[in-house]
Design a protein around this motif. Structure first.
Motif, PDB file in Angstrom:
ATOM      1  N   VAL A 380      13.481   0.728  13.915  1.00 49.35           N
ATOM      2  CA  VAL A 380      14.401   1.485  14.756  1.00 49.35           C
ATOM      3  C   VAL A 380      14.118   2.975  14.875  1.00 49.35           C
ATOM      4  CG1 VAL A 380      16.288  -0.120  14.360  1.00 49.35           C
ATOM      5  CG2 VAL A 380      15.999   1.816  12.814  1.00 49.35           C
ATOM      6  N   THR A 381      13.248   3.530  14.038  1.00 44.97           N
ATOM      7  CA  THR A 381      13.069   4.975  14.088  1.00 44.97           C
ATOM      8  C   THR A 381      11.602   5.349  14.073  1.00 44.97           C
ATOM      9  OG1 THR A 381      13.016   5.362  11.710  1.00 44.97           O
ATOM     10  CG2 THR A 381      15.187   5.275  12.739  1.00 44.97           C
ATOM     11  N   ALA A 382      11.350   6.558  14.557  1.00 47.10           N
ATOM     12  CA  ALA A 382       9.985   7.073  14.531  1.00 47.10           C
ATOM     13  C   ALA A 382       9.478   7.233  13.107  1.00 47.10           C
ATOM     14  CB  ALA A 382       9.918   8.411  15.263  1.00 47.10           C
ATOM     15  N   THR A 383      10.373   7.537  12.166  1.00 45.30           N
ATOM     16  CA  THR A 383       9.937   7.779  10.795  1.00 45.30           C
ATOM     17  C   THR A 383       9.532   6.495  10.093  1.00 45.30           C
ATOM     18  OG1 THR A 383      12.232   7.645  10.039  1.00 45.30           O
ATOM     19  CG2 THR A 383      11.354   9.828  10.564  1.00 45.30           C
ATOM     20  N   THR A 384      10.035   5.345  10.540  1.00 44.34           N
ATOM     21  CA  THR A 384       9.652   4.100   9.902  1.00 44.34           C
ATOM     22  C   THR A 384       8.630   3.324  10.705  1.00 44.34           C
ATOM     23  OG1 THR A 384      11.472   2.923  10.975  1.00 44.34           O
ATOM     24  CG2 THR A 384      11.910   3.881   8.814  1.00 44.34           C
ATOM     25  N   LEU A 443      21.464  19.272  31.656  1.00 44.27           N
ATOM     26  CA  LEU A 443      22.150  18.745  30.480  1.00 44.27           C
ATOM     27  C   LEU A 443      22.889  19.864  29.752  1.00 44.27           C
ATOM     28  CD1 LEU A 443      19.567  16.241  28.948  1.00 44.27           C
ATOM     29  CD2 LEU A 443      21.341  15.848  30.674  1.00 44.27           C
ATOM     30  N   LYS A 444      24.079  19.560  29.305  1.00 41.60           N
ATOM     31  CA  LYS A 444      24.879  20.547  28.591  1.00 41.60           C
ATOM     32  C   LYS A 444      24.366  20.705  27.157  1.00 41.60           C
ATOM     33  CE  LYS A 444      29.051  20.086  31.332  1.00 41.60           C
ATOM     34  NZ  LYS A 444      30.526  20.062  31.318  1.00 41.60           N
ATOM     35  N   PRO A 445      24.572  21.870  26.542  1.00 39.80           N
ATOM     36  CA  PRO A 445      24.128  22.059  25.161  1.00 39.80           C
ATOM     37  C   PRO A 445      24.726  21.012  24.236  1.00 39.80           C
ATOM     38  CG  PRO A 445      24.760  24.150  26.144  1.00 39.80           C
ATOM     39  CD  PRO A 445      25.177  23.087  27.111  1.00 39.80           C
ATOM     40  N   GLY A 446      23.931  20.523  23.318  1.00 34.26           N
ATOM     41  CA  GLY A 446      24.402  19.517  22.384  1.00 34.26           C
ATOM     42  C   GLY A 446      23.258  18.721  21.789  1.00 34.26           C
ATOM     43  N   VAL A 447      23.611  17.663  21.068  1.00 37.65           N
ATOM     44  CA  VAL A 447      22.648  16.808  20.393  1.00 37.65           C
ATOM     45  C   VAL A 447      22.516  15.508  21.186  1.00 37.65           C
ATOM     46  CG1 VAL A 447      22.084  15.588  18.259  1.00 37.65           C
ATOM     47  CG2 VAL A 447      23.226  17.812  18.168  1.00 37.65           C
ATOM     48  N   TYR A 448      21.276  15.093  21.440  1.00 40.29           N
ATOM     49  CA  TYR A 448      20.989  13.887  22.207  1.00 40.29           C
ATOM     50  C   TYR A 448      19.993  13.028  21.440  1.00 40.29           C
ATOM     51  CZ  TYR A 448      23.074  16.442  26.129  1.00 40.29           C
ATOM     52  OH  TYR A 448      23.943  17.145  26.947  1.00 40.29           O
ATOM     53  N   LEU A 449      19.907  11.766  21.824  1.00 38.74           N
ATOM     54  CA  LEU A 449      18.899  10.872  21.277  1.00 38.74           C
ATOM     55  C   LEU A 449      17.978  10.419  22.397  1.00 38.74           C
ATOM     56  CD1 LEU A 449      20.847   8.610  18.753  1.00 38.74           C
ATOM     57  CD2 LEU A 449      19.279  10.478  18.238  1.00 38.74           C
ATOM     58  N   VAL A 450      16.659  10.544  22.158  1.00 40.74           N
ATOM     59  CA  VAL A 450      15.640  10.111  23.102  1.00 40.74           C
ATOM     60  C   VAL A 450      15.055   8.813  22.566  1.00 40.74           C
ATOM     61  CG1 VAL A 450      13.506  10.728  24.284  1.00 40.74           C
ATOM     62  CG2 VAL A 450      15.164  12.517  23.677  1.00 40.74           C
ATOM     63  N   GLN A 451      15.051   7.757  23.400  1.00 41.02           N
ATOM     64  CA  GLN A 451      14.586   6.451  22.964  1.00 41.02           C
ATOM     65  C   GLN A 451      13.544   5.910  23.933  1.00 41.02           C
ATOM     66  OE1 GLN A 451      18.693   4.778  22.824  1.00 41.02           O
ATOM     67  NE2 GLN A 451      18.141   4.114  20.776  1.00 41.02           N
ATOM     68  N   THR A 456      12.925   6.319  18.316  1.00 42.80           N
ATOM     69  CA  THR A 456      14.043   7.235  18.550  1.00 42.80           C
ATOM     70  C   THR A 456      13.739   8.606  17.973  1.00 42.80           C
ATOM     71  OG1 THR A 456      15.624   5.402  18.434  1.00 42.80           O
ATOM     72  CG2 THR A 456      16.513   7.616  18.178  1.00 42.80           C
ATOM     73  N   GLN A 457      14.023   9.642  18.752  1.00 42.30           N
ATOM     74  CA  GLN A 457      13.920  11.022  18.272  1.00 42.30           C
ATOM     75  C   GLN A 457      15.180  11.777  18.678  1.00 42.30           C
ATOM     76  OE1 GLN A 457      11.935  12.308  16.268  1.00 42.30           O
ATOM     77  NE2 GLN A 457       9.806  11.737  16.559  1.00 42.30           N
ATOM     78  N   ARG A 458      15.583  12.689  17.823  1.00 43.94           N
ATOM     79  CA  ARG A 458      16.771  13.510  18.103  1.00 43.94           C
ATOM     80  C   ARG A 458      16.350  14.767  18.855  1.00 43.94           C
ATOM     81  NH1 ARG A 458      19.744  14.380  12.879  1.00 43.94           N
ATOM     82  NH2 ARG A 458      20.112  12.163  13.109  1.00 43.94           N
ATOM     83  N   LEU A 459      17.096  15.111  19.885  1.00 43.77           N
ATOM     84  CA  LEU A 459      16.811  16.287  20.725  1.00 43.77           C
ATOM     85  C   LEU A 459      18.018  17.212  20.705  1.00 43.77           C
ATOM     86  CD1 LEU A 459      15.362  17.864  23.087  1.00 43.77           C
ATOM     87  CD2 LEU A 459      16.580  16.292  24.637  1.00 43.77           C
ATOM     88  N   VAL A 460      17.754  18.495  20.572  1.00 39.02           N
ATOM     89  CA  VAL A 460      18.803  19.508  20.696  1.00 39.02           C
ATOM     90  C   VAL A 460      18.573  20.255  22.006  1.00 39.02           C
ATOM     91  CG1 VAL A 460      19.834  21.591  19.730  1.00 39.02           C
ATOM     92  CG2 VAL A 460      19.069  19.762  18.209  1.00 39.02           C
ATOM     93  N   VAL A 461      19.587  20.229  22.861  1.00 35.08           N
ATOM     94  CA  VAL A 461      19.561  21.038  24.074  1.00 35.08           C
ATOM     95  C   VAL A 461      20.308  22.331  23.769  1.00 35.08           C
ATOM     96  CG1 VAL A 461      20.258  21.204  26.483  1.00 35.08           C
ATOM     97  CG2 VAL A 461      19.386  19.044  25.592  1.00 35.08           C
ATOM     98  N   ALA A 462      19.609  23.445  23.878  1.00 30.69           N
ATOM     99  CA  ALA A 462      20.169  24.738  23.527  1.00 30.69           C
ATOM    100  C   ALA A 462      20.857  25.384  24.719  1.00 30.69           C
ATOM    101  CB  ALA A 462      19.066  25.651  22.995  1.00 30.69           C
TER     102      ALA A 462
END
Length: 463
Positions: A380-384, A443-451, A456-462
């Motif tokens: 499920v994740t890029a790290t694994t 996109l509004k500032p916040g935390v998103y998930l890119v899949q 899956t990777q976490r994205l921060v929109v500043a």
């Protein structure tokens, strides 16, 4: 970005890991070619009513007695945020639905609906906005109150739409004719702006009424094409799964289920009644509803998942290509008692809360529980994932554009989801394409998930 928002962003980025620990399996069952394992994440709860996957990768939970908590999806640890002192529990009533502001980093608001008793002893319902800061919820602001209530038929789920309006379902409070009264707040799905005001484009000018003719809707979910679905308790027959369309009438109390009785036909024609997509007789006591999009359990992909109280099961509802019909219904997860709440993580795990301590169940020693349903064979994740399959993205944080990089593999879809798990951008890698650049300036500032392709990777929109 101010100091509070910066500290909150750090909290969200440092939240729960994306890979859960291996919990002891309680049972397994097949879904297509996948094996779904069921385990208990958290035990000893008291009537959990709502589960919401939060922007911090924690589960946010309401319990009917008034407690709101964050639940770590790795350890199951429950961190209380507040216990609302004015919640009044009575049979079905108490603390009910919850929703988190989609721009939580900059607008850390939590919306809840609950029953209370006013100074004159009248049992009522209200919608309240709370503010999250420093690990607690505070500053309650009543957005809508004085809704007539009884100990049964209060609803109520909350759902924030992509246009930043809020849907709130209400039951008829045993005031059956009020479900057909547009001026009443009972037996409705209401639509509000996030500040509590009336949206200018509601079906009835100046009114919160979005749809009417409901008995006791206890599930709301956003599906494909931003279609809205609701599950609703019938009386002695015809629990319903409805496609919610603005301005439509759903028939209650004149119509139960389909427009298939002589007395119902004329009413349906004259009152713009929308028939359910499917109905159940005997009734199930349908409750929480979620739309599943993850490839983790392919047999559930692009389907509605419904939990029920009396029937005590999870039902997979397969939608047709246009999302306006149910083609099959398949039941799972029996043996755990009454099931009320459901949410799905971005990694495709399904979390279901039991409701065996609500006065109508037979609680086990560990009830109530949050159960985890997962395909443990799915990466499920890029790290694994193997290094050759990893997804990279930059810059991160980003503001204008985002570049994604992966090995040159087969064609694959890309989705970006907001903090509430809703898709806000889709794209596609062509076969053999290793880089893709997307515009994210809207996109509004916040935390998103890119899949993409199970990665899956976490994205921060500043800002």
């Amino acid at each position: 970005m101010n100091r509070f928002c910066t500290s909150l962003s750090v909290l969200l980025l440092a939240a729960a890991p994306l890979v859960a620990q291996t919990l002891p399996a309680l049972t397994t069952f097949p879904v297509g070619t996948a094996t779904v394992t069921v385990s208990a994440l958290t035990t000893g709860l008291t009537v959990p009513w709502e589960l919401v996957w939060g922007p911090d990768n924690f589960i946010w939970m309401t319990e009917r007695g008034g407690r709101i908590s964050r639940v770590n999806p790795t350890t199951g640890a429950v961190t209380p945020l507040i216990t609302l002192a004015d919640v009044s529990t009575s049979s079905e009533g108490g603390l009910l639905g919850m929703a988190l502001h989609p721009d939580f980093v900059t607008s850390p608001f939590v919306y809840v609906v609950y029953n209370y008793t006013d100074a004159g002893g009248t049992y009522l319902e209200k919608l309240v906005r709370l503010t999250y800061a420093n690990g607690t919820l505070s500053a309650p602001l009543v957005l809508l109150g004085n809704i007539p209530a009884t100990s049964t038929h209060s609803g109520s789920r909350l759902l924030i739409l992509p246009d930043r309006t809020l849907l709130m379902s209400t039951g008829d409070a045993q005031l059956l004719p009020q479900a057909q009264n547009p001026a009443s707040l009972n037996g409705k799905i209401l639509r509000l702006n996030l500040d509590g005001s009336v949206p200018a484009n509601n079906p009835i000018s100046g009114s919160l009424t979005y749809t009417l003719g409901h008995r006791n809707p206890q599930g709301l979910a956003l599906g494909p094409g931003n279609r809205i679905y609701s599950s609703e308790h019938g009386a002695n027959s015809d629990d319903e799964l409805n496609l919610i369309e603005p301005g439509r009438n759903y028939g209650w109390p004149t119509v139960e289920g389909y427009c298939d009785q002589t007395t119902e036909l004329a009413f349906c024609t004259q009152n713009n009644v929308r028939e359910p997509l499917t109905a159940w007789t005997p009734t199930l006591a349908v409750a929480g509803l979620a739309y599943y999009t993850s490839p983790a359990i392919p047999g559930w992909q692009n389907r509605l998942l419904l939990v029920s109280l009396k029937a005590a099961r999870l039902t997979d509802l397969a939608l047709n290509a246009t999302g306006d019909a149910i083609s099959t219904r398949t039941d799972y997860l029996t043996g755990f008692g009454r099931l009320r709440a459901i949410c799905v993580s971005p990694q495709g795990r399904v979390y279901v809360a039991t409701s065996n301590r609500d006065g109508r169940g037979s609680p086990a020693a560990t009830d109530d529980r949050i159960l985890v349903l997962e395909n443990r064979d799915f990466v499920v994740t890029a790290t694994t994932a193997p290094a050759a399959a990893r997804l990279r993205l930059w810059p991160n944080p980003a503001r204008q554009t985002l570049t994604l990089e992966r090995p040159a593999l087969a064609a694959d879809a890309v989705s970006i989801s907001d903090a509430l798990g809703r898709r806000v951008r889709t794209a596609r890698f062509a076969a053999g394409q290793s880089q893709l650049t997307l515009s994210i300036e809207d996109l509004k500032p916040g935390v998103y998930l890119v899949q993409s392709g199970g990665r899956t990777q976490r994205l921060v929109v500043a800002e």
